[in-house]
Motif scaffolding. Sequence first.
Motif, PDB file in Angstrom:
ATOM      1  N   SER A 194      38.516  40.989  -5.002  1.00 41.76           N
ATOM      2  CA  SER A 194      38.505  40.705  -6.090  1.00 41.76           C
ATOM      3  C   SER A 194      39.652  40.171  -6.458  1.00 41.76           C
ATOM      4  O   SER A 194      41.056  39.986  -7.181  1.00 41.76           O
ATOM      5  N   LEU A 195      41.089  42.007  -6.104  1.00 44.93           N
ATOM      6  CA  LEU A 195      42.216  41.648  -6.264  1.00 44.93           C
ATOM      7  C   LEU A 195      43.653  41.234  -5.285  1.00 44.93           C
ATOM      8  O   LEU A 195      44.427  41.518  -5.087  1.00 44.93           O
ATOM      9  N   ASN A 196      42.606  40.394  -4.524  1.00 46.04           N
ATOM     10  CA  ASN A 196      43.560  39.589  -3.241  1.00 46.04           C
ATOM     11  C   ASN A 196      43.741  38.019  -3.428  1.00 46.04           C
ATOM     12  O   ASN A 196      43.630  37.172  -4.220  1.00 46.04           O
ATOM     13  N   ILE A 197      44.554  37.718  -3.157  1.00 51.08           N
ATOM     14  CA  ILE A 197      45.698  36.471  -3.458  1.00 51.08           C
ATOM     15  C   ILE A 197      44.677  35.799  -2.360  1.00 51.08           C
ATOM     16  O   ILE A 197      44.904  35.683  -0.964  1.00 51.08           O
ATOM     17  N   ASN A 198      44.897  34.605  -3.087  1.00 48.61           N
ATOM     18  CA  ASN A 198      43.929  33.702  -1.820  1.00 48.61           C
ATOM     19  C   ASN A 198      44.540  32.887  -0.925  1.00 48.61           C
ATOM     20  O   ASN A 198      45.862  32.842  -1.024  1.00 48.61           O
ATOM     21  N   GLY A 199      43.633  33.581   0.422  1.00 45.27           N
ATOM     22  CA  GLY A 199      45.126  32.829   1.977  1.00 45.27           C
ATOM     23  C   GLY A 199      45.324  34.114   1.649  1.00 45.27           C
ATOM     24  O   GLY A 199      45.243  33.332   3.664  1.00 45.27           O
ATOM     25  N   LEU A 200      45.029  34.979   2.004  1.00 45.49           N
ATOM     26  CA  LEU A 200      45.366  36.337   2.703  1.00 45.49           C
ATOM     27  C   LEU A 200      44.219  37.718   2.876  1.00 45.49           C
ATOM     28  O   LEU A 200      44.096  38.170   2.770  1.00 45.49           O
ATOM     29  N   GLU A 201      42.828  36.469   2.275  1.00 46.21           N
ATOM     30  CA  GLU A 201      41.529  36.864   2.462  1.00 46.21           C
ATOM     31  C   GLU A 201      41.595  37.984   3.417  1.00 46.21           C
ATOM     32  O   GLU A 201      41.050  37.245   4.718  1.00 46.21           O
ATOM     33  N   THR A 202      40.693  39.036   3.795  1.00 47.47           N
ATOM     34  CA  THR A 202      40.555  40.283   5.168  1.00 47.47           C
ATOM     35  C   THR A 202      39.552  39.833   5.448  1.00 47.47           C
ATOM     36  O   THR A 202      39.601  39.150   7.021  1.00 47.47           O
ATOM     37  N   ILE A 203      38.197  38.429   4.635  1.00 45.66           N
ATOM     38  CA  ILE A 203      36.804  37.974   5.493  1.00 45.66           C
ATOM     39  C   ILE A 203      37.608  37.281   6.640  1.00 45.66           C
ATOM     40  O   ILE A 203      36.241  36.575   7.545  1.00 45.66           O
ATOM     41  N   HIS A 219      41.205  34.021  -9.842  1.00 44.71           N
ATOM     42  CA  HIS A 219      42.071  33.993 -11.201  1.00 44.71           C
ATOM     43  C   HIS A 219      42.381  34.952 -11.786  1.00 44.71           C
ATOM     44  O   HIS A 219      43.920  35.028 -11.909  1.00 44.71           O
ATOM     45  N   LYS A 220      42.048  36.185 -10.588  1.00 46.21           N
ATOM     46  CA  LYS A 220      42.192  37.337 -11.374  1.00 46.21           C
ATOM     47  C   LYS A 220      43.139  37.578 -10.741  1.00 46.21           C
ATOM     48  O   LYS A 220      44.081  38.649 -11.645  1.00 46.21           O
ATOM     49  N   SER A 221      43.385  37.689  -9.867  1.00 42.53           N
ATOM     50  CA  SER A 221      45.165  38.560  -8.844  1.00 42.53           C
ATOM     51  C   SER A 221      45.687  37.114  -9.305  1.00 42.53           C
ATOM     52  O   SER A 221      47.250  37.975  -9.032  1.00 42.53           O
ATOM     53  N   ILE A 222      45.494  37.222 -10.161  1.00 44.35           N
ATOM     54  CA  ILE A 222      47.473  36.195 -10.427  1.00 44.35           C
ATOM     55  C   ILE A 222      47.342  35.730 -12.056  1.00 44.35           C
ATOM     56  O   ILE A 222      47.866  35.538 -12.472  1.00 44.35           O
ATOM     57  N   PHE A 223      46.301  36.902 -13.209  1.00 45.81           N
ATOM     58  CA  PHE A 223      46.429  37.380 -14.406  1.00 45.81           C
ATOM     59  C   PHE A 223      45.785  36.532 -15.290  1.00 45.81           C
ATOM     60  O   PHE A 223      45.940  35.955 -16.164  1.00 45.81           O
ATOM     61  N   LEU A 224      45.238  34.852 -14.723  1.00 45.86           N
ATOM     62  CA  LEU A 224      44.369  34.301 -15.676  1.00 45.86           C
ATOM     63  C   LEU A 224      42.870  35.302 -15.689  1.00 45.86           C
ATOM     64  O   LEU A 224      41.781  34.671 -15.619  1.00 45.86           O
ATOM     65  N   ASN A 225      43.144  35.674 -16.477  1.00 40.86           N
ATOM     66  CA  ASN A 225      41.809  36.622 -17.271  1.00 40.86           C
ATOM     67  C   ASN A 225      40.683  36.179 -18.218  1.00 40.86           C
ATOM     68  O   ASN A 225      39.435  36.635 -17.835  1.00 40.86           O
ATOM     69  N   GLY A 226      41.448  35.445 -18.653  1.00 37.82           N
ATOM     70  CA  GLY A 226      40.501  34.748 -20.063  1.00 37.82           C
ATOM     71  C   GLY A 226      39.681  33.130 -18.713  1.00 37.82           C
ATOM     72  O   GLY A 226      38.769  32.903 -19.226  1.00 37.82           O
ATOM     73  N   LEU A 227      40.202  32.928 -17.766  1.00 35.31           N
ATOM     74  CA  LEU A 227      39.967  31.883 -17.138  1.00 35.31           C
ATOM     75  C   LEU A 227      39.989  32.627 -15.415  1.00 35.31           C
ATOM     76  O   LEU A 227      40.721  31.938 -14.510  1.00 35.31           O
ATOM     77  N   VAL A 302      56.333  46.932   1.658  1.00 33.99           N
ATOM     78  CA  VAL A 302      56.828  46.486   2.362  1.00 33.99           C
ATOM     79  C   VAL A 302      57.092  44.205   2.435  1.00 33.99           C
ATOM     80  O   VAL A 302      57.936  43.912   1.679  1.00 33.99           O
ATOM     81  N   LYS A 303      55.768  44.327   2.798  1.00 37.17           N
ATOM     82  CA  LYS A 303      55.869  43.074   3.328  1.00 37.17           C
ATOM     83  C   LYS A 303      55.261  42.076   2.788  1.00 37.17           C
ATOM     84  O   LYS A 303      55.095  41.273   2.320  1.00 37.17           O
ATOM     85  N   SER A 304      53.874  42.921   1.958  1.00 32.26           N
ATOM     86  CA  SER A 304      52.986  41.274   1.705  1.00 32.26           C
ATOM     87  C   SER A 304      53.043  41.646   0.595  1.00 32.26           C
ATOM     88  O   SER A 304      53.850  42.746  -0.473  1.00 32.26           O
ATOM     89  N   ILE A 305      52.275  40.621  -0.336  1.00 30.50           N
ATOM     90  CA  ILE A 305      52.487  40.262  -1.794  1.00 30.50           C
ATOM     91  C   ILE A 305      51.258  40.396  -2.251  1.00 30.50           C
ATOM     92  O   ILE A 305      50.452  39.370  -1.958  1.00 30.50           O
ATOM     93  N   GLY A 306      51.785  40.786  -4.017  1.00 27.56           N
ATOM     94  CA  GLY A 306      50.240  40.896  -4.886  1.00 27.56           C
ATOM     95  C   GLY A 306      50.847  41.202  -5.621  1.00 27.56           C
ATOM     96  O   GLY A 306      51.746  41.113  -6.501  1.00 27.56           O
ATOM     97  N   SER A 307      49.611  41.764  -6.764  1.00 30.38           N
ATOM     98  CA  SER A 307      49.608  41.315  -8.497  1.00 30.38           C
ATOM     99  C   SER A 307      50.044  43.260  -8.670  1.00 30.38           C
ATOM    100  O   SER A 307      50.773  42.981  -9.305  1.00 30.38           O
ATOM    101  N   TYR A 308      49.340  43.590  -7.773  1.00 34.13           N
ATOM    102  CA  TYR A 308      49.531  45.501  -8.092  1.00 34.13           C
ATOM    103  C   TYR A 308      51.012  46.063  -6.930  1.00 34.13           C
ATOM    104  O   TYR A 308      50.876  45.715  -5.448  1.00 34.13           O
TER     105      TYR A 308
END
Length: 375
Positions: A194-203, A219-227, A302-308
Amino acid sequence: MYIEDISFMDNIFKIEKNVSSNHNKPVTNLSYWNPSVDYSEMMLRVLSPQSLNNIFKYVYTYDIPITTRNAIIEKLTGVQSNTQMCMLLPNSTLSIINVINFLKLNNYRRLFIVQPSYFSVEEACKLSGLEVVKIPFNYNHNYSLPYQVFEANKSDAIWITSPVYSTNYLLDQSIIQCINELTANSRLVIIDESLNINGLETIRKLKQNKYLFGIYSPHKSIFLNGLKFSAIICDKSNDDFLEQWIDVIGGALPGSCLNAIEHFLTSNYDLCIQKAKSWFGQSKAIIIEILKKYSFAKIDTVKSIGSYLTINIPEIPLKSLNFFKTMVSETSVSVFPGFLNGSKNCSFRVNLSLSHHVIGNALTALLEFILQQIF
């Protein structure tokens, strides 16, 4: 019965409120789940959601055209698939409850939750009567799956959060190999992304089969929590069962959810992702620069980018509310300790959507306080 983690957070909020009132200045919570005003204003300048087509009729996941659902699968998994289904829900909490209901009613005996993880998974299991076994990731500056802990019992399911909850640590190839071995041996594995950035999904790196479930909220992973919306992706053979239960656990999709589904499939969503990643990258660069001055504080990503991002620190009594009160009083900074997520490390997370100057000032003040406690 109260939820222990929620009760602890309520106490944190009380301390923050009292300190703010006594000192007549705001307290910064570095771990909070809402974005900063600066980040929100930046995203509003970019965001161009689609207009609502219908706000009067009930719309359920099965009312969404199959072409749209297949497009969502492809954008989340990176491949076209005729064997996967996509169940759409208003949020990831309802996805969690629907998956646990699936486990309970399909004779799964217990759920191994690999921690750190979102606390509501365990609480939802308690509601359903599903037995829970909490086990930590193996950790030595990197995370690995405790494969040997999982007993060879096909009535047990396994829950893994990707990235490792609140850390941005993406599951590496050794963990992916373990998951593929588990599902190949008929062990059901749920990947909560749910918090993975689109394009980086493990699946995208996992072999698709009927023993793999994925949960998403792009949208949750980029803090668009109401949309936002949430999606469960799994084998198509589960379609009838999951849709049978949608009236009981989930209901119709609200207008904001329908809007988010449309928006996700546009290039504007991709632009929002780019802007969010740029912001998160700047926040992370600030943190890395600060940590050069405080060698006792470490990050794993150090390398990966995400919301937290999670910062590991020496053992200090973050479970003590008296200590917490002193910390907040002296620094005007608060955090959510890692133990709330089941982490075995003494740690706290940082919300990377906070204003950059706020992260810099608050983190420096907090680490100075910790430095005084350990030396």
